[in-house]
Design a protein around this motif. Sequence first.
Motif, PDB file in Angstrom:
ATOM      1  N   PRO A  49       0.810  -1.227   0.000  1.00 36.45           N
ATOM      2  CA  PRO A  49       0.000   0.000   0.000  1.00 36.45           C
ATOM      3  C   PRO A  49       0.839   1.272   0.000  1.00 36.45           C
ATOM      4  N   THR A  50       1.970   1.251   0.677  1.00 40.09           N
ATOM      5  CA  THR A  50       2.821   2.440   0.717  1.00 40.09           C
ATOM      6  C   THR A  50       3.328   2.767  -0.679  1.00 40.09           C
ATOM      7  N   ASP A  51       3.717   1.748  -1.423  1.00 38.59           N
ATOM      8  CA  ASP A  51       4.185   1.952  -2.795  1.00 38.59           C
ATOM      9  C   ASP A  51       3.055   2.475  -3.675  1.00 38.59           C
ATOM     10  N   LYS A  52       1.885   1.892  -3.540  1.00 41.17           N
ATOM     11  CA  LYS A  52       0.741   2.331  -4.345  1.00 41.17           C
ATOM     12  C   LYS A  52       0.328   3.759  -3.978  1.00 41.17           C
ATOM     13  N   ILE A  53       0.352   4.081  -2.696  1.00 37.77           N
ATOM     14  CA  ILE A  53      -0.006   5.437  -2.268  1.00 37.77           C
ATOM     15  C   ILE A  53       0.980   6.436  -2.863  1.00 37.77           C
ATOM     16  N   ARG A  54       2.263   6.086  -2.865  1.00 28.99           N
ATOM     17  CA  ARG A  54       3.269   6.980  -3.447  1.00 28.99           C
ATOM     18  C   ARG A  54       3.011   7.177  -4.947  1.00 28.99           C
ATOM     19  N   GLU A  55       2.710   6.097  -5.658  1.00 27.61           N
ATOM     20  CA  GLU A  55       2.424   6.206  -7.094  1.00 27.61           C
ATOM     21  C   GLU A  55       1.216   7.101  -7.356  1.00 27.61           C
ATOM     22  N   VAL A  56       0.168   6.901  -6.593  1.00 24.02           N
ATOM     23  CA  VAL A  56      -1.052   7.687  -6.796  1.00 24.02           C
ATOM     24  C   VAL A  56      -0.814   9.150  -6.449  1.00 24.02           C
ATOM     25  N   GLU A  57      -0.048   9.416  -5.405  1.00 25.67           N
ATOM     26  CA  GLU A  57       0.249  10.806  -5.050  1.00 25.67           C
ATOM     27  C   GLU A  57       1.085  11.494  -6.125  1.00 25.67           C
ATOM     28  N   ILE A  58       2.016  10.761  -6.733  1.00 28.99           N
ATOM     29  CA  ILE A  58       2.805  11.326  -7.838  1.00 28.99           C
ATOM     30  C   ILE A  58       1.894  11.631  -9.011  1.00 28.99           C
ATOM     31  N   ARG A  59       1.006  10.677  -9.344  1.00 28.01           N
ATOM     32  CA  ARG A  59       0.080  10.892 -10.464  1.00 28.01           C
ATOM     33  C   ARG A  59      -0.842  12.069 -10.176  1.00 28.01           C
ATOM     34  N   ARG A  60      -1.331  12.161  -8.941  1.00 31.52           N
ATOM     35  CA  ARG A  60      -2.216  13.269  -8.575  1.00 31.52           C
ATOM     36  C   ARG A  60      -1.477  14.602  -8.669  1.00 31.52           C
ATOM     37  N   SER A  61      -0.224  14.620  -8.259  1.00 30.09           N
ATOM     38  CA  SER A  61       0.576  15.843  -8.352  1.00 30.09           C
ATOM     39  C   SER A  61       0.753  16.260  -9.806  1.00 30.09           C
ATOM     40  N   GLU A  62       1.043  15.301 -10.674  1.00 29.23           N
ATOM     41  CA  GLU A  62       1.191  15.611 -12.105  1.00 29.23           C
ATOM     42  C   GLU A  62      -0.120  16.127 -12.687  1.00 29.23           C
ATOM     43  N   LEU A  63      -1.231  15.507 -12.295  1.00 30.08           N
ATOM     44  CA  LEU A  63      -2.530  15.957 -12.792  1.00 30.08           C
ATOM     45  C   LEU A  63      -2.854  17.361 -12.298  1.00 30.08           C
ATOM     46  N   ASN A  64      -2.534  17.642 -11.049  1.00 30.59           N
ATOM     47  CA  ASN A  64      -2.766  18.996 -10.525  1.00 30.59           C
ATOM     48  C   ASN A  64      -1.911  20.023 -11.259  1.00 30.59           C
ATOM     49  N   TYR A  65      -0.676  19.652 -11.589  1.00 26.71           N
ATOM     50  CA  TYR A  65       0.187  20.558 -12.352  1.00 26.71           C
ATOM     51  C   TYR A  65      -0.431  20.842 -13.721  1.00 26.71           C
ATOM     52  N   LYS A  66      -0.849  19.778 -14.415  1.00 25.33           N
ATOM     53  CA  LYS A  66      -1.472  19.966 -15.734  1.00 25.33           C
ATOM     54  C   LYS A  66      -2.739  20.819 -15.620  1.00 25.33           C
ATOM     55  N   LEU A  67      -3.502  20.569 -14.561  1.00 30.54           N
ATOM     56  CA  LEU A  67      -4.729  21.327 -14.360  1.00 30.54           C
ATOM     57  C   LEU A  67      -4.427  22.807 -14.155  1.00 30.54           C
ATOM     58  N   ASN A  68      -3.405  23.113 -13.383  1.00 31.82           N
ATOM     59  CA  ASN A  68      -3.034  24.509 -13.161  1.00 31.82           C
ATOM     60  C   ASN A  68      -2.580  25.177 -14.458  1.00 31.82           C
ATOM     61  N   VAL A  69      -1.791  24.458 -15.263  1.00 33.62           N
ATOM     62  CA  VAL A  69      -1.331  25.010 -16.537  1.00 33.62           C
ATOM     63  C   VAL A  69      -2.514  25.284 -17.449  1.00 33.62           C
ATOM     64  N   ILE A  70      -3.421  24.321 -17.548  1.00 28.91           N
ATOM     65  CA  ILE A  70      -4.579  24.489 -18.431  1.00 28.91           C
ATOM     66  C   ILE A  70      -5.494  25.587 -17.905  1.00 28.91           C
ATOM     67  N   ASN A  71      -5.641  25.684 -16.582  1.00 29.68           N
ATOM     68  CA  ASN A  71      -6.454  26.773 -16.023  1.00 29.68           C
ATOM     69  C   ASN A  71      -5.872  28.136 -16.380  1.00 29.68           C
ATOM     70  N   ASN A  72      -4.559  28.280 -16.295  1.00 30.31           N
ATOM     71  CA  ASN A  72      -3.933  29.554 -16.672  1.00 30.31           C
ATOM     72  C   ASN A  72      -4.127  29.851 -18.149  1.00 30.31           C
ATOM     73  N   GLU A  73      -3.938  28.831 -18.997  1.00 28.64           N
ATOM     74  CA  GLU A  73      -4.161  29.024 -20.437  1.00 28.64           C
ATOM     75  C   GLU A  73      -5.613  29.385 -20.700  1.00 28.64           C
ATOM     76  N   SER A  74      -6.501  28.733 -19.986  1.00 30.39           N
ATOM     77  CA  SER A  74      -7.931  28.979 -20.165  1.00 30.39           C
ATOM     78  C   SER A  74      -8.301  30.401 -19.757  1.00 30.39           C
ATOM     79  N   ARG A  75      -7.727  30.886 -18.647  1.00 27.89           N
ATOM     80  CA  ARG A  75      -7.999  32.255 -18.220  1.00 27.89           C
ATOM     81  C   ARG A  75      -7.530  33.266 -19.265  1.00 27.89           C
ATOM     82  N   THR A  76      -6.344  33.028 -19.804  1.00 24.45           N
ATOM     83  CA  THR A  76      -5.805  33.918 -20.837  1.00 24.45           C
ATOM     84  C   THR A  76      -6.710  33.916 -22.063  1.00 24.45           C
ATOM     85  N   LEU A  77      -7.098  32.722 -22.496  1.00 18.78           N
ATOM     86  CA  LEU A  77      -7.998  32.624 -23.650  1.00 18.78           C
ATOM     87  C   LEU A  77      -9.332  33.297 -23.365  1.00 18.78           C
TER      88      LEU A  77
END
Length: 159
Positions: free
Chosen positions: A33-61
Motif C-alpha cells: 500500500p505504501t508503494d501504491k499510495i506513493r504512485e497515486v500521489e505522484i500521479r495526482r501531483s502531475e494531474l494537478n500541475y497539468k490542471l493549473n497550466v490548463i487553467n492559466n491558459e484557459s484564463r488567458t484565452l
Amino acid sequence: METASSFLASGDNVFKFLLTMCIGTILFNIIYPTDKIREVEIRRSELNYKLNVINNESRTLFDEVKKLKRLEDKLSDLSSSVNAGFLKKLESFDLKYELLTKKDYEIEHLRKLIDISEDELDFYSSFRFWSYYPSMVIGLLSLVFWIKFYVRSQETEDH
C-alpha cells in the motif's frame, strides 16, 4: 512428517504458523500500500500541475475571447468603416472560442482523474489500516500464546 491433526494438536506449531503468517502479512502491508499510495500521489501531483497550466491558459484565452467579443459587438455597428486586417483578427474569435471550449473539456477531464486518484488514495489508506492493524494484533497474540505454550511445555518437562 507431521499430519494435520498432530500439527493442530501441538499449539506450538499453530502459534508459530500464525506468527509467521502475520509477519508476512505485516511486511506485505508495509510495502504494497505504501508503494501504491506513493504512485497515486505522484500521479495526482502531475494531474494537478497539468490542471493549473490548463487553467492559466484557459484564463488567458477567456480574457482574449471577452476582448474580441466586445470588439465584434462594436464593429457590427461600424462594419462599413473597418479595414480587412482588423476583420481577420476578429475571425480568430471563433478559433479562440473553440480552443477555450476544448480547454474546458480538458479541465473537466483532469478534475475527474484527480477525483479518481483521491478515491484510490482512500482505498489504499483504508486497505493498509484494515489489514495492517489486525495482522499486528493477531501476530502479537500469537507471539504471547506461543511464549506461554513454550513456557508451559518447559515447565512440564522439568517436573
